[in-house]
Design a protein around this motif. Structure first.
Motif, PDB file in Angstrom:
ATOM      1  N   THR A 210       0.827  -1.208   0.000  1.00 34.82           N
ATOM      2  CA  THR A 210       0.000   0.000   0.000  1.00 34.82           C
ATOM      3  C   THR A 210       0.857   1.251   0.000  1.00 34.82           C
ATOM      4  N   LEU A 211       1.892   1.267   0.824  1.00 33.88           N
ATOM      5  CA  LEU A 211       2.780   2.428   0.911  1.00 33.88           C
ATOM      6  C   LEU A 211       3.514   2.666  -0.401  1.00 33.88           C
ATOM      7  N   LEU A 212       3.998   1.610  -1.015  1.00 33.47           N
ATOM      8  CA  LEU A 212       4.765   1.748  -2.258  1.00 33.47           C
ATOM      9  C   LEU A 212       3.890   2.196  -3.420  1.00 33.47           C
ATOM     10  N   GLU A 213       2.656   1.695  -3.465  1.00 31.17           N
ATOM     11  CA  GLU A 213       1.747   2.124  -4.535  1.00 31.17           C
ATOM     12  C   GLU A 213       1.475   3.609  -4.431  1.00 31.17           C
ATOM     13  N   ARG A 214       1.251   4.081  -3.214  1.00 29.57           N
ATOM     14  CA  ARG A 214       1.021   5.513  -3.030  1.00 29.57           C
ATOM     15  C   ARG A 214       2.260   6.306  -3.402  1.00 29.57           C
ATOM     16  N   GLU A 215       3.424   5.805  -3.019  1.00 29.12           N
ATOM     17  CA  GLU A 215       4.672   6.529  -3.271  1.00 29.12           C
ATOM     18  C   GLU A 215       4.933   6.666  -4.763  1.00 29.12           C
ATOM     19  N   ARG A 216       4.577   5.644  -5.527  1.00 33.32           N
ATOM     20  CA  ARG A 216       4.765   5.712  -6.978  1.00 33.32           C
ATOM     21  C   ARG A 216       3.788   6.691  -7.616  1.00 33.32           C
TER      22      ARG A 216
ATOM     23  N   LEU B 273       8.021  10.666   3.808  1.00 31.84           N
ATOM     24  CA  LEU B 273       6.996  10.352   4.807  1.00 31.84           C
ATOM     25  C   LEU B 273       5.973   9.374   4.244  1.00 31.84           C
ATOM     26  N   PRO B 274       6.334   8.119   4.000  1.00 32.77           N
ATOM     27  CA  PRO B 274       5.336   7.155   3.527  1.00 32.77           C
ATOM     28  C   PRO B 274       4.215   7.024   4.562  1.00 32.77           C
ATOM     29  N   HIS B 275       2.981   7.200   4.132  1.00 36.19           N
ATOM     30  CA  HIS B 275       1.868   7.117   5.079  1.00 36.19           C
ATOM     31  C   HIS B 275       0.630   6.587   4.367  1.00 36.19           C
ATOM     32  N   ALA B 276      -0.268   5.999   5.154  1.00 38.53           N
ATOM     33  CA  ALA B 276      -1.470   5.425   4.560  1.00 38.53           C
ATOM     34  C   ALA B 276      -2.519   5.159   5.631  1.00 38.53           C
TER      35      ALA B 276
END
Length: 301
Positions: free
Chosen positions: A47-53, A65-68
């Motif tokens: 989930t964090l990596l998908e948002r970061e991309r 700041l990876p967050h979810a």
């Protein structure tokens, strides 16, 4: 509530060996995986990596700041990872990541997520603090630094929590052509206009420049399509060399103090149909807020 109260030594990982952001998140979360059940580290990492991309959470050079919001997560979670050698970001942005703050929240604690993001941003706003965190030797020392910072997780999100630094501005006596060069390079569609002391005098918006080139009688026409034979923006090209910023800048801008609640700013921008607001401290401009900032920094958790 103090920011350090959300941390513990086991949630702080120093000298990350990871060479990618994916591995770094794994390295940060794996030792405390029991705190993330029943969701699990793998699902949270994905989930964090998908948002970061899709939308990088880098807010300063070297800080991520990876967050979810995680469905099924039992409690709020904050952890820190430090990589002295640096890690490439998940997207195509430039610069290595050295400090990683992972923030996770159940779907029922959205406000705490916003408050914590703002608190972390205040913590690392100082280059000196970032440098100290990068060179600490023990998790206990990290906790002490965060505690000594005195940073609060405030109950109310304010203007200074989401504002952008002033990276470019125009002056009243600046030639319009020079201001247009600055506007082209700006991320926004407007420039603040400041005097020699840094006091806000107004703003120069791209819409005002476009309007300069349109015939005034267009506002009276029911069907502007009839203007097919009018030379486009001829008035603009005739006048651009002679105009100063002060000739076009509007003075009725929306101004707030740094401690103004974001909800008040959002209401003003919508009710008054404003694209941007300005944050002023002691008479000097210290930041800007666009409508998009409220979407990306507040609503897109």
């Amino acid at each position: 509530m103090k920011l350090y109260s959300l941390l513990s030594e086991e949630r702080i990982r120093l000298n990350l060996a990871a060479a990618t952001l994916e591995d770094a998140i794994e390295e940060i979360l794996a030792p405390v995986g029991r705190l993330l059940e029943p969701v699990g580290v793998d699902k949270i990492k994905a989930t964090l990596l998908e948002r970061e991309r899709n939308l990088s959470t880098s807010i300063l050079e070297g800080v991520c700041l990876p967050h979810a919001r995680i469905d099924g997560l039992q409690d709020f979670f904050l952890a820190i990872g430090v990589s002295p050698q640096g890690i490439p970001p998940a997207d195509d942005s430039q610069g290595l990541i050295h400090l990683i703050f992972v923030i996770l929240t159940p779907l029922t604690k959205n406000t705490l997520m916003l408050q914590t993001l703002a608190a972390v941003a205040r913590l690392i706003s100082s280059a000196q603090t970032r440098g100290v965190l990068l060179n600490v030797k023990t998790p206990a020392r990290v906790l002490k630094i965060v505690e000594e910072s005195g940073v609060d997780v405030k109950r109310t999100l304010c203007a200074n929590d989401i504002m952008n630094p002033v990276d470019s501005f125009a002056t009243p006596d600046m030639p319009l052509t020079r201001a247009m060069d600055l506007l082209v390079d700006s991320m926004d569609e407007g420039l603040p206009v400041l005097d020699a002391e840094g006091a806000l005098q107004g703003e120069l918006a791209s819409s005002d420049i476009i309007a300069l080139g349109l015939p005034k009688y267009m506002d009276l026409m029911e069907n502007p399509a009839l203007l097919r034979n009018v030379e486009p923006f001829e008035q603009f090209f005739q006048r651009e060399r002679y105009l100063k910023v002060a000739d076009l800048a509007r003075k009725d801008v929306v101004v707030f103090k740094p401690d103004t609640p974001v909800v008040q700013i959002a209401h003003a921008m919508i009710s008054e149909k404003r694209r941007r607001a300005y944050v002023v401290r002691d008479g000097k401009l210290v930041g800007t807020i666009c409508r998009k900032d409220i979407v990306t920094k507040v609503l897109m958790l």
